[in-house]
Design a protein around this motif. Structure first.
Motif, PDB file in Angstrom:
ATOM      1  N   LYS A 178       4.610   0.527   0.617  1.00 25.88           N
ATOM      2  CA  LYS A 178       4.816   0.000   1.965  1.00 25.88           C
ATOM      3  C   LYS A 178       4.275  -1.430   2.034  1.00 25.88           C
ATOM      4  O   LYS A 178       3.207  -1.730   1.481  1.00 25.88           O
ATOM      5  CB  LYS A 178       4.080   0.907   2.953  1.00 25.88           C
ATOM      6  N   VAL A 179       4.998  -2.315   2.716  1.00 24.69           N
ATOM      7  CA  VAL A 179       4.510  -3.685   2.918  1.00 24.69           C
ATOM      8  C   VAL A 179       3.502  -3.675   4.070  1.00 24.69           C
ATOM      9  O   VAL A 179       3.862  -3.467   5.234  1.00 24.69           O
ATOM     10  CB  VAL A 179       5.669  -4.650   3.231  1.00 24.69           C
ATOM     11  N   LEU A 180       2.229  -3.876   3.725  1.00 20.15           N
ATOM     12  CA  LEU A 180       1.175  -3.926   4.739  1.00 20.15           C
ATOM     13  C   LEU A 180       1.086  -5.302   5.378  1.00 20.15           C
ATOM     14  O   LEU A 180       0.739  -5.429   6.557  1.00 20.15           O
ATOM     15  CB  LEU A 180      -0.174  -3.565   4.109  1.00 20.15           C
TER      16      LEU A 180
ATOM     17  N   ILE B  94      -8.027  -0.355   3.661  1.00 19.34           N
ATOM     18  CA  ILE B  94      -8.112  -0.949   2.323  1.00 19.34           C
ATOM     19  C   ILE B  94      -9.558  -1.303   1.936  1.00 19.34           C
ATOM     20  O   ILE B  94     -10.309  -1.877   2.721  1.00 19.34           O
ATOM     21  CB  ILE B  94      -7.223  -2.199   2.235  1.00 19.34           C
ATOM     22  N   LYS B  95      -9.896  -0.929   0.694  1.00 20.64           N
ATOM     23  CA  LYS B  95     -11.197  -1.277   0.117  1.00 20.64           C
ATOM     24  C   LYS B  95     -11.043  -2.073  -1.184  1.00 20.64           C
ATOM     25  O   LYS B  95     -11.913  -2.877  -1.520  1.00 20.64           O
ATOM     26  CB  LYS B  95     -12.009  -0.008  -0.161  1.00 20.64           C
ATOM     27  N   THR B  96      -9.941  -1.824  -1.915  1.00 16.41           N
ATOM     28  CA  THR B  96      -9.743  -2.455  -3.220  1.00 16.41           C
ATOM     29  C   THR B  96      -8.327  -3.019  -3.319  1.00 16.41           C
ATOM     30  O   THR B  96      -7.366  -2.350  -2.928  1.00 16.41           O
ATOM     31  CB  THR B  96      -9.955  -1.435  -4.359  1.00 16.41           C
ATOM     32  N   VAL B  97      -8.235  -4.256  -3.849  1.00 18.32           N
ATOM     33  CA  VAL B  97      -6.932  -4.908  -4.023  1.00 18.32           C
ATOM     34  C   VAL B  97      -6.770  -5.291  -5.495  1.00 18.32           C
ATOM     35  O   VAL B  97      -7.645  -5.925  -6.089  1.00 18.32           O
ATOM     36  CB  VAL B  97      -6.807  -6.172  -3.152  1.00 18.32           C
ATOM     37  N   PHE B  98      -5.638  -4.866  -6.070  1.00 24.03           N
ATOM     38  CA  PHE B  98      -5.353  -5.162  -7.470  1.00 24.03           C
ATOM     39  C   PHE B  98      -4.241  -6.200  -7.571  1.00 24.03           C
ATOM     40  O   PHE B  98      -3.298  -6.197  -6.781  1.00 24.03           O
ATOM     41  CB  PHE B  98      -4.872  -3.905  -8.208  1.00 24.03           C
TER      42      PHE B  98
ATOM     43  N   GLY C  32       0.824  -1.202   0.000  1.00 23.36           N
ATOM     44  CA  GLY C  32       0.000   0.000   0.000  1.00 23.36           C
ATOM     45  C   GLY C  32       0.858   1.252   0.000  1.00 23.36           C
ATOM     46  O   GLY C  32       2.094   1.183   0.108  1.00 23.36           O
ATOM     47  N   LEU C  33       0.213   2.395  -0.119  1.00 21.22           N
ATOM     48  CA  LEU C  33       0.929   3.665  -0.094  1.00 21.22           C
ATOM     49  C   LEU C  33       1.481   3.945   1.307  1.00 21.22           C
ATOM     50  O   LEU C  33       0.935   3.451   2.305  1.00 21.22           O
ATOM     51  CB  LEU C  33      -0.019   4.796  -0.500  1.00 21.22           C
ATOM     52  N   PRO C  34       2.557   4.714   1.394  1.00 25.53           N
ATOM     53  CA  PRO C  34       3.017   5.151   2.712  1.00 25.53           C
ATOM     54  C   PRO C  34       1.864   5.847   3.440  1.00 25.53           C
ATOM     55  O   PRO C  34       1.182   6.699   2.866  1.00 25.53           O
ATOM     56  CB  PRO C  34       4.150   6.129   2.385  1.00 25.53           C
ATOM     57  N   GLY C  35       1.631   5.478   4.661  1.00 26.59           N
ATOM     58  CA  GLY C  35       0.517   6.052   5.415  1.00 26.59           C
ATOM     59  C   GLY C  35      -0.732   5.196   5.391  1.00 26.59           C
ATOM     60  O   GLY C  35      -1.663   5.433   6.168  1.00 26.59           O
ATOM     61  N   ALA C  36      -0.784   4.181   4.486  1.00 26.63           N
ATOM     62  CA  ALA C  36      -1.953   3.292   4.424  1.00 26.63           C
ATOM     63  C   ALA C  36      -1.845   2.213   5.495  1.00 26.63           C
ATOM     64  O   ALA C  36      -0.765   1.947   6.036  1.00 26.63           O
ATOM     65  CB  ALA C  36      -2.056   2.658   3.044  1.00 26.63           C
TER      66      ALA C  36
ATOM     67  N   GLN D  48      -6.455   1.790  -1.688  1.00 31.45           N
ATOM     68  CA  GLN D  48      -6.075   0.785  -2.679  1.00 31.45           C
ATOM     69  C   GLN D  48      -4.779   0.078  -2.267  1.00 31.45           C
ATOM     70  O   GLN D  48      -3.889   0.683  -1.674  1.00 31.45           O
ATOM     71  CB  GLN D  48      -5.875   1.430  -4.053  1.00 31.45           C
ATOM     72  N   ALA D  49      -4.712  -1.210  -2.610  1.00 34.53           N
ATOM     73  CA  ALA D  49      -3.513  -2.001  -2.337  1.00 34.53           C
ATOM     74  C   ALA D  49      -3.245  -2.920  -3.522  1.00 34.53           C
ATOM     75  O   ALA D  49      -4.116  -3.135  -4.365  1.00 34.53           O
ATOM     76  CB  ALA D  49      -3.679  -2.816  -1.053  1.00 34.53           C
ATOM     77  N   ALA D  50      -2.043  -3.435  -3.558  1.00 28.72           N
ATOM     78  CA  ALA D  50      -1.659  -4.358  -4.619  1.00 28.72           C
ATOM     79  C   ALA D  50      -1.055  -5.611  -4.011  1.00 28.72           C
ATOM     80  O   ALA D  50      -0.411  -5.558  -2.957  1.00 28.72           O
ATOM     81  CB  ALA D  50      -0.651  -3.708  -5.565  1.00 28.72           C
ATOM     82  N   VAL D  51      -1.278  -6.737  -4.677  1.00 28.25           N
ATOM     83  CA  VAL D  51      -0.579  -7.978  -4.326  1.00 28.25           C
ATOM     84  C   VAL D  51       0.556  -8.134  -5.330  1.00 28.25           C
ATOM     85  O   VAL D  51       0.328  -8.276  -6.532  1.00 28.25           O
ATOM     86  CB  VAL D  51      -1.513  -9.196  -4.385  1.00 28.25           C
ATOM     87  N   ALA D  52       1.792  -8.058  -4.830  1.00 32.99           N
ATOM     88  CA  ALA D  52       2.969  -8.139  -5.695  1.00 32.99           C
ATOM     89  C   ALA D  52       4.168  -8.514  -4.827  1.00 32.99           C
ATOM     90  O   ALA D  52       4.025  -8.765  -3.625  1.00 32.99           O
ATOM     91  CB  ALA D  52       3.200  -6.814  -6.418  1.00 32.99           C
TER      92      ALA D  52
END
Length: 378
Positions: free
Chosen positions: A269-271, A208-212, A199-203, A254-258
């Motif tokens: 940032k690694v959430l 989180i509501k959406t994961v890409f 996620g973004l720094p600060g997230a 928003q967050a990403a799986v990567a």
């Protein structure tokens, strides 16, 4: 009534079995004569109509329904064995599967151009670096098909594609691309895949509501993601593209799986680390070239062939491996577009194209199946 003696019964069976073996050996000698005729005339070994007529003839010799089926199975096996012997004899006369593959001691690696799908930080990028290191120029394109085009048209010397994952299975679209383009598998590399929620720094996970991510990455992390039912999961073409999208849109929800590497590249940032449920999650990547070459020490052959949806056809194909002592490593099927209930199979076997056993097995499949292709030896 005479009491049956088990020893006498066994002696009768032994006598009958000796006669069966003697007749079988006589039959196989005649099969050799058939093979010699076919070598001389160029006639194919497999004659489906003749075999079907033979099955109908021999099953018509018995009345009992159970024995009819038993006779059918017995003669089907005998004819399969007969074909194997004919293929072996053809191979001894140099009549093997024709192909353009050339053995090489090693693959050219100096100043090569290597193409992969996605953006920097994608797992395919990691796989390319893992196999080629700094030996060449590595660049990316938008789609898997773009990779195949670049290799086929000579813009790149090698392409890197994912083909299967230990958790999510086959990357089926890429199997279809192997048929569409005349490229060849010349190597493979295995990459341990460890997904993180970025996620973004600060997230935070509470935001989180959406994961890409790529659909397979979402699947590989489904246990963790599905435990957060309020999260909407959206598929994109690549994990690193997902990370890039989160950065570009700047939305804390928003967050990403990567990979964590992708996170470092794009400043995320690694959430939550290691969210894939299979901690031994591994993806197999294939290395493609437009040149039909194989290393002299190659030990895996990939092929494809087509079959109609009929009883026994797949068994007949696979028996070519069984009777030649060739070990099968993988099988995958795909429906053939425009032909209902007909399938194309992709098979990996152990061996080298210079091996007689492999050549015999491929000869059988090329005659008994449809559109067989050797996709690579690596």
């Amino acid at each position: 009534m005479k009491t049956l003696d088990l020893q006498e019964i066994r002696e009768k069976l032994d006598r009958i079995d000796r006669e069966i073996v003697s007749l079988f050996e006589e039959r196989m000698k005649v099969v050799g004569d058939v093979a010699e005729f076919k070598i001389t005339t160029g006639k194919q070994v497999y004659d489906g109509k003749r075999e079907q007529q033979k099955i109908e003839d021999v099953t018509g010799m018995v009345e009992d329904s159970f024995r009819k089926q038993a006779v059918r199975e017995l003669f089907t096996q005998m004819m399969t064995i007969s074909r194997r012997q004919q293929y072996r004899l053809l191979a001894e006369h140099g009549l093997t599967v024709k192909n353009d593959f050339q053995p090489v001691k090693s693959l050219p690696m100096d100043q090569v151009r290597v193409v992969y799908q996605g953006v920097e930080g994608a797992y395919t990028h990691e796989a390319a670096l893992q196999y080629f290191g700094t030996a060449g120029e590595i660049y990316h394109v938008q789609s898997w098909e773009d990779v195949m085009k670049a290799v086929a048209e000579g813009e790149a010397d090698y392409g890197v594609l994912p083909i299967e994952n230990s958790s999510a299975g086959a990357v089926i679209d890429n199997y279809d691309l192997l048929i569409k383009y005349q490229n060849y598998i010349v190597a493979e590399t295995f990459l341990t895949v460890n997904h993180a929620l970025l996620g973004l720094p600060g997230a935070s996970t509470e935001n989180i509501k959406t994961v890409f991510s790529h659909p397979q990455a979402l699947m590989q992390c489904s246990e963790y993601l599905n435990s957060n039912r309020q999260w909407k999961q959206i598929s994109l073409e690549n994990t690193a593209v997902a990370a890039k999208k989160v950065v570009e849109e700047g939305d804390l929800s928003q967050a990403a799986v990567a990979s964590e590497i992708a996170g470092r590249i794009y400043g995320l940032k690694v959430l939550k680390s290691s969210i894939n449920h299979n901690k031994n999650n591994t993806t197999r990547f294939i290395i493609l070239s437009r040149n039909p070459v194989y290393r002299e020490d190659a030990q895996k052959v990939s092929i494809s062939f087509e079959l109609p949806h009929k009883s026994g056809t797949l068994y007949n194909m696979l028996s070519n491996f069984i009777y030649n002592g060739v070990n099968m490593r993988m099988i995958e099927s795909r429906p053939i577009p425009g032909r209902n209930w007909e399938y194309r199979f992709f098979v990996d076997i152990e061996g080298n194209l210079s091996d007689c056993a492999v050549q015999n097995a491929l000869k059988g499949i090329s005659e008994e199946g449809l559109n067989m292709r050797v996709l690579g030896n690596y």
